[in-house]
Motif scaffolding. Sequence first.
Motif, short mmCIF file in Angstrom:
data_model
loop_
_atom_site.label_atom_id
_atom_site.label_comp_id
_atom_site.label_asym_id
_atom_site.label_seq_id
_atom_site.Cartn_x
_atom_site.Cartn_y
_atom_site.Cartn_z
N PHE A 145 48.40 63.00 135.70
CA PHE A 145 48.67 63.85 136.91
C PHE A 145 48.97 62.69 137.94
O PHE A 145 48.54 61.62 138.25
CB PHE A 145 47.34 64.26 137.29
N PRO A 146 49.99 63.03 138.81
CA PRO A 146 50.52 62.22 139.75
C PRO A 146 49.20 61.88 140.68
O PRO A 146 49.19 60.56 141.28
CB PRO A 146 51.26 62.86 140.87
N GLN A 147 48.41 62.62 140.82
CA GLN A 147 47.10 62.21 141.64
C GLN A 147 46.30 60.97 140.97
O GLN A 147 45.81 60.20 141.81
CB GLN A 147 46.00 63.10 141.91
N GLN A 148 46.37 60.92 139.70
CA GLN A 148 46.00 59.78 139.07
C GLN A 148 46.44 58.35 139.71
O GLN A 148 45.99 57.22 139.80
CB GLN A 148 45.88 59.78 137.71
N ILE A 149 47.84 58.47 139.90
CA ILE A 149 48.72 57.22 139.98
C ILE A 149 48.21 57.08 141.63
O ILE A 149 48.21 55.90 142.17
CB ILE A 149 50.28 57.55 140.06
N ILE A 196 57.50 58.92 142.60
CA ILE A 196 57.36 58.82 141.33
C ILE A 196 58.79 59.34 140.64
O ILE A 196 59.00 60.48 140.99
CB ILE A 196 56.21 59.40 140.69
N VAL A 197 59.35 58.51 139.95
CA VAL A 197 60.66 59.07 139.35
C VAL A 197 60.45 58.94 137.71
O VAL A 197 60.09 57.88 137.08
CB VAL A 197 61.81 58.51 139.50
N LYS A 218 49.85 46.64 135.82
CA LYS A 218 48.51 46.25 134.65
C LYS A 218 47.57 47.55 135.19
O LYS A 218 46.82 47.79 134.02
CB LYS A 218 48.14 44.88 134.67
N ALA A 219 47.33 47.59 136.32
CA ALA A 219 46.18 48.52 136.60
C ALA A 219 46.53 49.76 136.08
O ALA A 219 45.64 50.66 135.41
CB ALA A 219 46.19 48.70 137.82
N ILE A 220 47.98 50.15 136.19
CA ILE A 220 48.18 51.54 135.79
C ILE A 220 48.07 51.65 134.33
O ILE A 220 47.72 52.63 133.78
CB ILE A 220 49.68 51.92 136.27
N LYS A 221 48.38 50.58 133.59
CA LYS A 221 48.58 50.53 132.08
C LYS A 221 47.06 50.86 131.40
O LYS A 221 46.52 51.32 130.66
CB LYS A 221 49.15 49.17 131.68
N ASP A 222 46.05 49.74 132.27
CA ASP A 222 44.75 49.67 132.07
C ASP A 222 43.93 51.29 132.27
O ASP A 222 43.30 51.67 131.49
CB ASP A 222 44.07 49.03 132.78
#
Length: 432
Positions: free
Chosen positions: A339-343, A359-360, A398-402
């Motif tokens: 969800f975009p909100q998680q990003i 976000i694209v 890295k944070a987004i991947k984790d």
Amino acid sequence: MIFDVVRETIPRDELAELQLTRLKNQCDRVYANVPFYRKAFDEAGISPAEIRSLDDLARLPFTEKQDLRNGYPYQMFAVPKQTIVRLHASSGTTGKATVVGYTNRDLKIWADLMARSLAAAGLTSQDFIHNAYGYGLFTGGLGAHYGAERLGATIIPVSGGGTKRQVQLLRDFGATGITCTPSYALYLYEAARAAGIDIRELPLRIGVFGAEPWTEEMRAEIERKLGISALNIYGLSEVMGPGVAQECAESKSGMHIWEDHFLPEIINPVTGESLPAGSAGELVITTLTKEGIPLIRYRTRDITSLDYTPCACGRTHARITRLQGRSDDMLIIRGVNVFPQQIEAILVDMEGLSPHYEIVVSREGNLDHLEIKVEFSEDMFISDEIRHIQKREKGLQKAIKDYLGVTANVRLVEPQSLKRYEGKAARVKDIR
Ligand code: ADP
Ligand code: ZN
């Protein structure tokens, strides 16, 4: 302050009784007056007379946004057109707009519920409310407007746009409350800053923000930057407009959904099956008192959960937890649901970044590609060298991947380089 003590603190058993009476009444009315519902009830093999308990709700047919679109413009109305005193339309964020009509009584109830909502946020008849929701077919502007008047507060009907002037008005009129989208609150902050005005030093104390998804992290950011208490409000034009549910100042945790007028359920969005309290799923609302367009089991597509635990404020109405977004907003990136909100939560929490992002999602060959652009803050812009920027981009990646399990290409961009929004932000572009 509780605006309507009797109804807002009604014991739950009395509330259930009231809901059942009203539910039966709504079903009778839609069956008699709306061909769409007569057909849907017949097909589901249930007649309004068979509704004996609230559990029978699960036997009733759903209403989808598409049904309203098919009935464009007036076919879902349950009263003669002449009885309708106002029209609104949804913003059309996810497709063709839907048209809704209100009777005099609908408008009165809307103002009451909106007044309840503003009061729950901590506003009173003493407040001056700067209303920057757009006036027009969008329900935000007029919804907040009449609610504030009903509360006895002073409404300042600024509407959207003209941001520089809005900042001056905020300062000159000394508003103590503000209603707008959370993204516009941030835009106002920046415009004020550019004009040498620190909103924290103005009398503004409470913001009631909604109409789009936002995160707890965004709330913290807005509260810090504007020096106010920021509360969440929920609504949708099909069901009424703003004021369907509202966070209370006491708990600031979940929005009380005004259950004497709206009967909420949570369902599994894929199978349609009802889910128990506490589970996350799609919010379904049955209107209990609406005359113009009563809706039975309306699928909002909004993802949340219901919390029936008692609240510190004394209101007995259940709370819906902060919306995770619309089911339509969920991005599936290389098989992972995001969800975009998680990003947003990750970005806004990160030091040195501004809360402005884009976000694209695209496809390169057979692979989904996620690109996130986020502005760094003015302070970081001044101090950081380019290699630090690259290091930060890597850190964010890295944070987004984790946290989310997806690979993103993160780009930090200059302050003020991304688009700003006066109404609902549209930060996600899926061009696959
Ligand atoms: P549209 O669906 O075209 O945007 P509306 O203007 O009626 O039409 O907007 C209602 C929608 O806005 C809701 O269904 C929900 O997705 C979103 N929304 C409203 N308030 C909130 C909120 N506080 N948090 C998250 N989303 C919200
Ligand atoms: Zn409460």
